[in-house]
Write an enzyme that holds these catalytic residues in place. Structure first.
Site, short mmCIF file in Angstrom:
data_model
loop_
_atom_site.label_atom_id
_atom_site.label_comp_id
_atom_site.label_asym_id
_atom_site.label_seq_id
_atom_site.Cartn_x
_atom_site.Cartn_y
_atom_site.Cartn_z
N GLU C 67 73.61 55.32 27.50
CA GLU C 67 72.71 54.58 28.35
C GLU C 67 72.54 54.71 29.71
O GLU C 67 71.42 54.80 30.31
CB GLU C 67 72.75 53.09 28.10
CG GLU C 67 72.80 52.44 26.44
CD GLU C 67 73.94 52.89 25.44
OE1 GLU C 67 74.58 53.21 26.07
OE2 GLU C 67 73.57 52.60 24.35
N HIS C 136 75.08 41.38 20.81
CA HIS C 136 74.10 42.06 20.16
C HIS C 136 72.90 41.08 20.12
O HIS C 136 71.84 41.08 19.45
CB HIS C 136 74.00 42.69 18.82
CG HIS C 136 74.70 44.08 18.90
ND1 HIS C 136 75.97 44.30 19.41
CD2 HIS C 136 74.03 45.31 18.56
CE1 HIS C 136 76.18 45.55 19.33
NE2 HIS C 136 75.08 46.26 18.75
C1 LIG Z 1 76.83 51.17 24.16
C2 LIG Z 1 76.30 51.04 22.73
N1 LIG Z 1 75.05 51.77 22.43
C3 LIG Z 1 74.41 51.95 21.17
C4 LIG Z 1 74.95 51.10 20.30
C5 LIG Z 1 74.30 51.31 18.84
N2 LIG Z 1 75.20 51.75 17.88
C6 LIG Z 1 75.94 51.21 17.06
S1 LIG Z 1 76.82 52.11 16.26
C7 LIG Z 1 76.23 53.50 16.95
C8 LIG Z 1 76.69 54.86 16.30
C9 LIG Z 1 78.05 54.94 16.72
O1 LIG Z 1 78.57 56.16 16.39
P1 LIG Z 1 80.13 56.55 16.42
O2 LIG Z 1 80.67 56.16 17.61
O3 LIG Z 1 80.01 57.99 15.92
O4 LIG Z 1 80.55 55.53 15.46
P2 LIG Z 1 80.54 55.76 13.53
O5 LIG Z 1 79.35 54.71 13.49
O6 LIG Z 1 80.03 56.93 13.19
O7 LIG Z 1 81.78 55.22 13.09
C10 LIG Z 1 75.26 53.12 17.81
C11 LIG Z 1 74.68 53.84 18.73
C12 LIG Z 1 76.01 50.33 20.51
N3 LIG Z 1 76.63 49.34 19.74
N4 LIG Z 1 76.62 50.54 21.60
#
Ligand SMILES: Cc1ncc(C[n+]2csc(CCOP(=O)(O)OP(=O)(O)O)c2C)c(N)n1
Ligand SMILES: Cc1ncc(C[n+]2csc(CCOP(=O)(O)OP(=O)(O)O)c2C)c(N)n1
Ligand SMILES: [Mg+2]
Ligand SMILES: [Mg+2]
Lengths: 333, 342, 333, 342
Positions: C67, C136
């Site tokens: 972000e 959220h």
């Molecule tokens: C700072 C932030 N940006 C965006 C999100 C929205 N979001 C939730 S899970 C996710 C993807 C996360 O991917 P990863 O870290 O690879 O974890 P996975 O879901 O694959 O276990 C996103 C973008 C968030 N929760 N926090």
């Protein structure tokens, strides 16, 4: 009005802050200080100079230039038995740590159903007129005050700063402590003996009958100067210092308003959507039937703080502008 | 006052030829670089004097000792290429083509300054020469520089962007986020780390684990580490990296080892508690201006009198610039709330 | 009251937002959209689904989860000829981008003496009751509203969202555009023909004579529902939607207050030091001599948003609580 | 309901011996790990069912497919060691010793839940077992984990802290700031990257330049990249890294390659637009539970009936747990504003 019984011992605000930290570091081995250049340099403002000599680099810790990181480390350390005091050099850099403070520190106690807690203090600065321009002059305490789970302290005297900082360190919650950079040299009586000041208790810095001036941080000094001038023209101003924006001592503010029927709120944050808005609306609501005039607000002008001295000085309330506002308000009787 | 630096051709990818064989350097270029370094040195000396005599509001962070980096890099750029700069930004600003009189006016908060006095030392910007501004948030301009490179790529202008920062900025997470995107999208941005070894009053050994080069290599970014005191080395490296960027080969990371002769800011006089006097003296033996002068004379590309002449001219230009600024009017009070919104 | 002449064309708020973006992307090649999962996935809320098909991955760009980085990139791109629309999935993540928005985007025009500008839009979300818990569900528009140099839009209908978003994209300044997550499916009339709505003009969503309810974003719908109930007991409520917290159309708010003499301000941000404080104090000041009762504020309860539905539903104003407040306020006549 | 997992010795540096020679693994340990993986799998299947039948508020991010990582790592920890977890946190929570009934209660927003229903799926914490909480801010717990390690070091408790995160968190600058400090101060923290290849709906190739390992190596952090589907590999690596940390050798970075079988969250059903069905099927051939079962049977360390028995027991425990939670009362409305301040 909390009269410091300093027996004549006068120290600066900077010294008072250092004393509070030294006493708490001595009292509680879990307290530590971390920040950029806090150790040998004693902060950019030299306020902590010498602290590392007594407590060593394991407790007064120089960090990389990583505000989010040191704040996050503080949150985790606070959750697990330490009492961090995190130093964020300029309040303007609060912009970098809001996630760790607001989404983490402020919410962890609640989100865990009360099982975890975050007893940490974030010390930072506020205040303009230091010719430091737009990125080093803001007073962003309104943001933290907006967030449930955080307490916010904005002291205006050496006595208050010391007693409130000690309370903040002992508090079980995240507390943000704002020091006005221009006030580090301000002198005041501070007793030799230990004392603390509870968070959330306003202090009437000067009693009066015609108009209430609710003032915070450096604006207390500005308002006291204005009160002197007002006295000369026969207007008796009461100066009320909330000392904390949260917990907020609403009663003291409202009662003063009921007494004088006229109120000005003065704070150095941007006026728009700032601290003056909350204080003014709390008072306008609580003292509605007693007010003879609208509650007036004076904050920093809603502009990025300009560098040029001739412009910068226009952006913050001064004894003169507060005096004029109070005079007009009372004249409107 | 005349614009301090002759402007260079701008426009689509109009880069100067890079990587000329050693020894065949253009004398004019070398003298131009010499002049620019001297201009920065003289400017900063004057700033210090203004501060010491209480004629300058606030503080300033002097670039003295690091001149070869700003000049060596900016000489490899076109005037419409972008740079972002730091709290220690006067050198970058001059190197990118700013005029010293207008700069002094800004530092003194005068209406004639580059920002009408609203920015000051830490926010000086010079849009006409592609300087997107000094930034008083350490590391705060990484995204901006990459964003400028993004624009250049999307608009197909062939411009590149240089992001100057101190090694202290390696503590800021934003830099890594930006490097990652710059490499993902092959943005024409060059990250120039001026490693003067101190973050304010703390040695970087205490604040940076591992290697500096590794910080960018992790993202697959082409990285070079060089002597930041030898402007010929800096300039050659910069030309290489600018060429890469213009060719669409993406970002790069250039670590320039250097030293600031003065304190962190003009008020930082007693430095013994954080760095030894001997270290200061040692580094002054590797002065960038002297190194270039010695090369020019040694290679008989020019002679001392020419250099002296340059120095004398610049010195009087700087003196006149300061004088102009001291006598210039402050902004009108009504300026306080203009330019808040465009 | 701006009556959309939709000729019966009814679309959702989500569709209205997508239409606005599509039209502006079509109109101006310097506009681009960047954010996490904005392309193929069309955002986590599927609002932009399909946009990448028309404009391609060079203009609708999936980013890393960075972000601060994408915001910074947006600032730099905006300074150099592009018109970025940066997508921050949840408003709660605003905490991560305050430095780039507040110390950079908001100040660059001023700090450069007007030479540089940052025409960018930051789209993000607000609103609770989605069972998304404390990190959220926040509505943090008060923070941005506090900062000179930024404009803030909080639309309440599809019609407004479309017209305001188009204005925001064409604006020369950083504009933060808050979409309530719970309103993406809200339907409303939107004309086929192009239109824009200027920033800073309030809209009277319902005319009334007994009490003014100043409501923002989803609270407009809540207040309209309350107004229906109030009508049943003979109380005529006027609903005023500022649509932007800055520029703020103070006159429309104050004039309505003068007309009805009673005011409630309803907003979904935390109540303390929030948007309601500013709106209430602007009205209390501007309509002081016309008010029959104190201006009342209703914001989100000052707690981290709890996950449990039975608790979460207590934290935001509802038609019932607004109805009760208005009834009490008018009964106090 | 009985605590799901036998608690392990806690206290000052009371680590289990690590790095036993291959082939001599403790059968009890293997069965325990098997049981924990099955517990997670069964729990998550039930979560999906609760969601699909509209009995669960909000969303949940299932850990199915990744079980070997949480279990393999947490089995190398003591119960008073710390972990921080993510939005995809049920697996970590169970692996660290939480009881499924109390977890279900939390996921359903009931008063009996670990957080009294205030946290929910994305904020579940279990302080008694050292779980400092799931975190719905991607990367948001890096500082917290390092801070817990800082406490352990300062207080001399011998505890270590594990920070779990997905590869998507490598986009967050905070992680790099934290790694730098962890290495500078030799904090006993292990950064465990669960690389399931997707950040929500975007492949990590599109979001991560360079190498993942390089991200930590840049800071001089000991880094290992392993097969996250083979719990024996994960557990051995974790033991090594925990031992390093306890010995004061500082932080480490463990990249575990893995896959989530389900969508990003329970509602993510149509995934063809971002990842091929074949890929999903391929990865399911490398199921962590099957791999361990095959090893146990193949090495004749136990037999299928024992494994079946474990599975049956766990399944009924999970069913009872869900039932308990479904019948449990919601928090009293007065709870809404308690616990805001301590
Ligand atoms: C700072 C932030 N940006 C965006 C999100 C929205 N979001 C939730 S899970 C996710 C993807 C996360 O991917 P990863 O870290 O690879 O974890 P996975 O879901 O694959 O276990 C996103 C973008 C968030 N929760 N926090
Ligand atoms: C985000 C942020 N944190 C802290 C500061 C205070 N500060 C100003 S300069 C400086 C040191 C910067 O060191 P470096 O990046 O190496 O640059 P140098 O001064 O050596 O040129 C610090 C900590 C700041 N301006 N911004
Ligand atoms: Mg440095
Ligand atoms: Mg992933």
């Amino acid at each position: 009005m909390s009269t410091p019984n300093g027996n004549g011992r006068v120290i600066t605000m900077g010294q008072a802050i250092k004393e509070a930290l030294a006493e708490e570091l001595r009292r509680d081995p879990t307290v530590y200080v971390m920040g950029e250049d806090v150790a040998e340099a004693g902060t950019a403002f030299k306020v902590l100079k010498g602290l590392v000599d007594e407590f060593g680099p394991e407790r007064v810790i120089d960090s990389p230039i990583s505000e989010p990181g040191i704040t996050g480390l503080g949150v985790g350390a606070a959750m697990t038995g330490m009492r961090p005091v995190v130093d964020i050099m300029f309040g303007d850099f609060s912009t970098l740590i809001m996630d760790q403070m607001v989404n983490q520190a402020a919410k962890i106690h609640y989100m865990s159903g009360g099982k975890l807690k975050v007893p940490m203090v974030l010390r930072t600065t506020m205040g303009a007129t230091r010719r430091s321009a737009a990125q080093h002059s803001q007073s962003l305490h309104a943001w933290f005050s907006h967030v449930p789970g955080i307490k916010v302290v904005i002291p205006s005297t050496p006595y208050d700063a010391k007693g409130l900082l000690k309370s903040a360190i002992r508090d079980e919650n995240p507390v943000v402590f704002f020091e006005d950079k221009m006030m580090y040299q301000l002198k005041g009586e501070v007793p030799e003996e230990e004392y603390i000041i509870p968070l959330g208790v306003a202090d009437v810095k000067r009693e009066g009958t015609d108009v209430t001036i609710v003032a915070t941080s450096s604006m207390v000094q500005v308002s006291l100067a204005a009160a002197d001038k007002l006295a000369e023209i026969g207007i008796s101003a009461e100066i009320v210092d909330p000392r904390c924006t949260f917990p907020l001592d609403k009663d003291t503010l409202i009662n003063s308003a009921k007494k004088t029927s006229r109120v000005i709120v003065v704070d150095e944050g941007y006026e728009r959507y700032g601290v003056t808005a909350e204080l003014a609306s709390v008072i306008a609501d609580g003292a509605f039937y007693y007010l003879d005039a609208p509650v007036k607000r004076m904050g920093a002008m809603d502009v990025p703080i300009p560098f040029s001295p001739v412009l910068e000085d226009l952006t913050v309330p001064t004894p003169d502008t507060v005096f004029e506002m109070a005079k007009a308000l009372c004249g409107a009787n | 006052m005349a614009k301090a630096k002759s402007s260079k051709p701008a426009g689509k990818g109009a880069g100067k030829p890079a990587g000329k064989p050693a020894g065949k350097e253009d004398v004019e270029d070398l003298l131009q670089m010499y002049e620019q370094m001297v201009r920065i040195r003289e400017f900063e000396d004057k700033v210090n004097e203004l501060y010491t005599s209480a004629k300058m509001p606030g503080l300033a962070h002097l670039y003295i000792g690091e001149e070869a980096i700003a000049v060596g890099v900016c000489e490899a750029l076109n005037s419409d290429d972008y740079i972002t700069s730091t709290h220690r930004g006067h050198g970058h600003c001059i190197a990118k083509g700013a005029a010293v009189d207008i700069m002094f006016a800004e530092l003194l908060g005068k209406a004639a300054g580059y920002c009408g006095g609203k920015g000051g030392s830490m926010h000086i910007a010079d849009q006409a020469n592609g300087n997107l501004g000094a930034n008083a948030i350490v590391g705060g301009s990484a995204g901006i520089a990459a964003g400028a490179a993004f624009s250049a790529k999307r608009l197909g202008t062939g411009q590149v962007a240089v992001c100057f920062f101190g090694e202290g900025a390696l503590g800021q997470g934003l830099l890594y986020e930006t490097m990652n995107m710059a490499q993902l999208w092959k943005l024409p941005v060059i990250f120039v780390c001026e490693n003067n070894m101190y973050n304010e009053y703390t040695h970087y050994n205490e604040t940076a684990a591992g290697t500096l080069a590794g910080r960018a290599e992790a993202f697959g970014i082409h990285t070079e580490e060089i002597d930041g005191q030898d402007i010929r080395v800096v300039n050659e490296a910069a030309k290489r990296l600018v060429e890469r960027a213009r060719k669409g080969e993406g970002p790069s990371f250039l670590i320039c080892n250097t030293y600031r002769y003065h304190g962190h800011h003009v008020g930082d006089i007693d430095r013994a508690y954080y760095r030894p006097k001997e270290e200061e003296l040692e580094w002054q033996q590797r002065d960038p201006i002297t190194i270039l002068a010695d090369w020019i004379i040694g290679q008989k590309l020019s002679d001392q009198s020419v250099l002296d002449h340059i120095q004398a001219d610049v010195r009087s230009e700087v003196a006149r610039g300061a004088e102009f600024a001291l006598n210039a009017p402050y902004p009108d009070p009504s300026e306080v709330d203009t330019n808040v919104y465009a």
